[in-house]
Design an enzyme around this catalytic site. Structure first.
Site, PDB file in Angstrom:
ATOM      1  N   ASP A 224      40.655  39.250  41.648  1.00  0.00           N
ATOM      2  CA  ASP A 224      42.037  39.041  40.761  1.00  0.00           C
ATOM      3  C   ASP A 224      43.003  39.653  41.946  1.00  0.00           C
ATOM      4  OD1 ASP A 224      43.630  38.375  38.501  1.00  0.00           O
ATOM      5  OD2 ASP A 224      44.085  40.538  38.811  1.00  0.00           O
ATOM      6  N   GLU A 275      23.936  43.674  51.041  1.00  0.00           N
ATOM      7  CA  GLU A 275      22.453  44.397  50.640  1.00  0.00           C
ATOM      8  C   GLU A 275      21.947  43.781  49.877  1.00  0.00           C
ATOM      9  OE1 GLU A 275      23.946  48.614  50.038  1.00  0.00           O
ATOM     10  OE2 GLU A 275      25.420  48.178  51.938  1.00  0.00           O
TER      11      GLU A 275
HETATM   12  C1  NOJ Z   1      45.865  36.948  37.929  1.00  0.00           C
HETATM   13  C2  NOJ Z   1      45.216  36.663  36.591  1.00  0.00           C
HETATM   14  O1  NOJ Z   1      44.709  35.388  36.595  1.00  0.00           O
HETATM   15  C3  NOJ Z   1      46.072  36.848  35.303  1.00  0.00           C
HETATM   16  O2  NOJ Z   1      45.973  36.344  34.418  1.00  0.00           O
HETATM   17  C4  NOJ Z   1      46.801  38.139  35.481  1.00  0.00           C
HETATM   18  O3  NOJ Z   1      47.621  38.263  34.374  1.00  0.00           O
HETATM   19  C5  NOJ Z   1      47.167  38.761  36.874  1.00  0.00           C
HETATM   20  N1  NOJ Z   1      46.330  38.457  37.995  1.00  0.00           N
HETATM   21  C6  NOJ Z   1      47.289  40.202  36.972  1.00  0.00           C
HETATM   22  O4  NOJ Z   1      45.960  40.761  36.780  1.00  0.00           O
END
Ligand code: NOJ
Length: 563
Positions: A224, A275
């Site tokens: 993310d 790994e």
């Molecule tokens: C990207 C994620 O896809 C989204 O849904 C989220 O709100 C933000 N990152 C924050 O983590």
């Protein structure tokens, strides 16, 4: 450790010859757990729900699933606010439920990627709670980005950064002694404090989290906000352009996106994944200005894949599509990585609506009943079927978002009091946010939640048209969107399109995207003039019926043979 760590790995997880790893060509299906299938009956999807639908996924013909976060979380941002990275939130089940789901997926040769959220935690994470208690200057605070405020009494935030969800990116604390205190940075909601990735303790903590899930047997991670972990020295002010996509996208030189320091983190993780056996993979969620820039995230010693958001953001316009496809293949190819392709996810307007909006809507804004941008439903679905058919013929790896195989549109008419996206609250209703693409999906035409929940409950209201779009209603229909996806995935596999290569065909003119991938010819008519098919060609699939034997507007065909 649980028994899952000893579970036998399916033969498809044996290491591949370099260049033939599964992730180079996989079709990866995104499950948004809250909205997929609810076994417990509380109206929120869960892990046992996913396990119960694995046969449907195998029938669809995908290679892997990616699960949005199901870890312990107060759910302020639907799980992207993690309080414990190594446990399952009770609303989704238990670690044993996860193990059962993983085992069931592997038994069907479906790989499993989980979401990793390293940019920020929840404010309920023990580290953040410890930081609040410990006070300014403490090692506990040094895991996050705390700063004194500006102004005479520190009453102004340390810089002018805005949160992606609207409002300031800083929140001021009341210190343990009751005085107004320091500020902490949160690029997203105030409940999502950003980690300080210059801190070795943070780095070591995440190595442990990666190992935890790798040892459980996951095949990789979707990372993310992979463009956000490192912030520019000195945290300089920055004002994004008014029409900027909320996650960055087109913007250049942003002090919190795409800083060069992120790359050493991913090199470290690359080594860690190596790994483990079975070609484990990292996929970057990084909204960056160009495929060339994003390709830096997938150099041979960094991540394995990056989401191609440039492709997702391309209009339904043949010259633009040809150009983004060519640019992507060149940029990723130059670093030895596959291109990925994606049209929908849980953060954007579903492409069955987005591809036919009356006007543009920047990523993250969403659409609602009062938006200027409104979808044109039939045209949207027709284009979505054509666009997905084109995408699934491209070489590389493709991502699908749950429900797109049913042709689900964005749900525009959600009542205000049902909305849950922090964007909606932080902008006081000015931006609708992303709830419209997150509505629980329909499995059956009958039943009060269209088969989503054992009790008929649903955390977001489902619209009446879910009945005709339900999986069971589409299963027997040869012209349904579900049947189109199944055919496309089966032919893609038969003709090894994912590992193929693309050769442009120019003879059809400007409004057409046409190419060959191995034995398969793909013609996408993005314009309005019907196109004659080559003589003697066999049609493998067509996204809309041929019109007097010709390819009509907004239609993609796959052919073999023919002059
Ligand atoms: C990207 C994620 O896809 C989204 O849904 C989220 O709100 C933000 N990152 C924050 O983590």
């Amino acid at each position: 450790m649980t028994s899952s760590t000893q579970q036998s790995r399916p033969e498809t997880r044996l290491p591949s010859a370099p260049g033939a790893e599964w992730w180079r060509s996989a079709v990866i299906y995104q499950i948004y757990p809250r909205s997929f299938a609810d076994a417990s009956g509380d109206g929120i999807g869960d892990l046992p729900g996913i396990t119960s639908k694995l046969d449907d996924l195998a029938e669809l013909g995908i290679d892997a699933i990616w699960l949005s976060p199901f870890m312990t979380s107060p759910q302020k941002d639907a799980g992207y606010d993690v309080a414990d990275y190594c446990d399952v939130d009770p609303i989704f089940g238990t670690l044993a439920d996860f193990d059962a789901m993983l085992e069931g997926a592997h038994a069907r040769s479906i790989r499993v990627i989980v979401d990793l959220v390293p940019n920020h935690s929840s404010d309920q994470h023990v580290w953040f709670q410890a930081a609040l208690a410990a006070g300014p200057g403490s090692p506990e605070r040094a895991r996050y980005i705390f700063r004194d405020g500006l102004g005479e009494n520190g009453e102004l935030p340390p810089n002018n950064w805005e949160s992606v969800f609207g409002g300031p990116a800083w929140t001021r604390l009341v210190e343990p002694d009751g005085t107004q205190g320091q500020w902490y940075l949160h690029l997203f909601d105030s409940s999502q404090p950003d980690f300080d990735w210059t801190n070795e303790e943070v780095r070591e903590g995440f190595r442990g989290i990666l190992r935890f899930w790798l040892e459980r047997g996951v095949d990789g991670f979707r990372v993310d906000v992979a463009h956000g972990l490192v912030k520019a020295d000195g945290l300089p002010d920055y004002t994004p352009p008014a029409d900027a996509a909320s996650m960055g996208g087109d913007e250049q030189n942003v002090p919190y996106w795409g800083q060069p320091g992120v790359h050493e983190i991913y090199r470290d993780w690359h080594g860690l994944l190596a790994e483990y056996d079975g070609d484990r993979a990292l996929a970057a969620e990084a909204w960056l200005p160009s495929p060339a820039k994003t390709a830096l995230w997938v150099r041979s010693d960094e991540m394995h894949q990056a989401f191609n958001f440039e492709y997702l953001e391309t209009d339904w316009h043949a010259p633009k599509l040809r150009s983004v496809i060519a640019e992507s293949l060149a940029a990723y190819g130059a670093v030895g990585a596959p291109s990925t392709w994606v049209l929908s996810n849980h953060d954007v307007i579903r492409h069955a609506s987005r591809l036919a909006l009356t006007t543009e809507s920047p990523q993250g804004n969403g659409i609602g009943p009062l938006s200027e941008a409104q979808p044109i439903p039939e045209l949207g679905l027709r284009r979505a079927r054509a666009a997905s058919s084109m995408m699934l013929a491209l070489p590389g790896s493709a991502y699908l978002y749950q429900g797109e195989e049913l042709g689900l549109p964005e749900v525009v008419e959600l009542p205000d009091d049902a909305r849950q996206d922090p964007t909606w609250f932080r902008t006081h209703g000015e931006r609708y946010g992303r709830d419209g693409c997150r509505v629980p999906i329909p499995w059956t035409a009958d039943g009060s939640s269209y088969g989503f929940s054992a009790s008929g409950a649903s955390w977001l209201p489902q619209p009446p048209r879910w009945a005709e779009l339900a999986r069971d209603a589409q299963r027997g229909q040869s012209d349904s969107t579900l049947s189109l996806y199944r055919r496309a995935l089966a032919e893609r596999r038969t003709h090894a399109l994912g590992t193929g290569s693309l050769e442009w065909i120019d003879e059809y003119g400007d409004d057409v995207v046409a190419f060959r991938n191995g034995a398969v010819t793909v013609i996408a008519n993005v314009g309005s003039t019907p196109l004659e098919l080559p003589t003697d060609a066999t049609v493998l699939l067509t996204s809309s019926p041929l019109e007097d034997g010709a390819v009509g507007s907004d239609t993609t065909v796959w052919l073999v043979g023919g002059a």
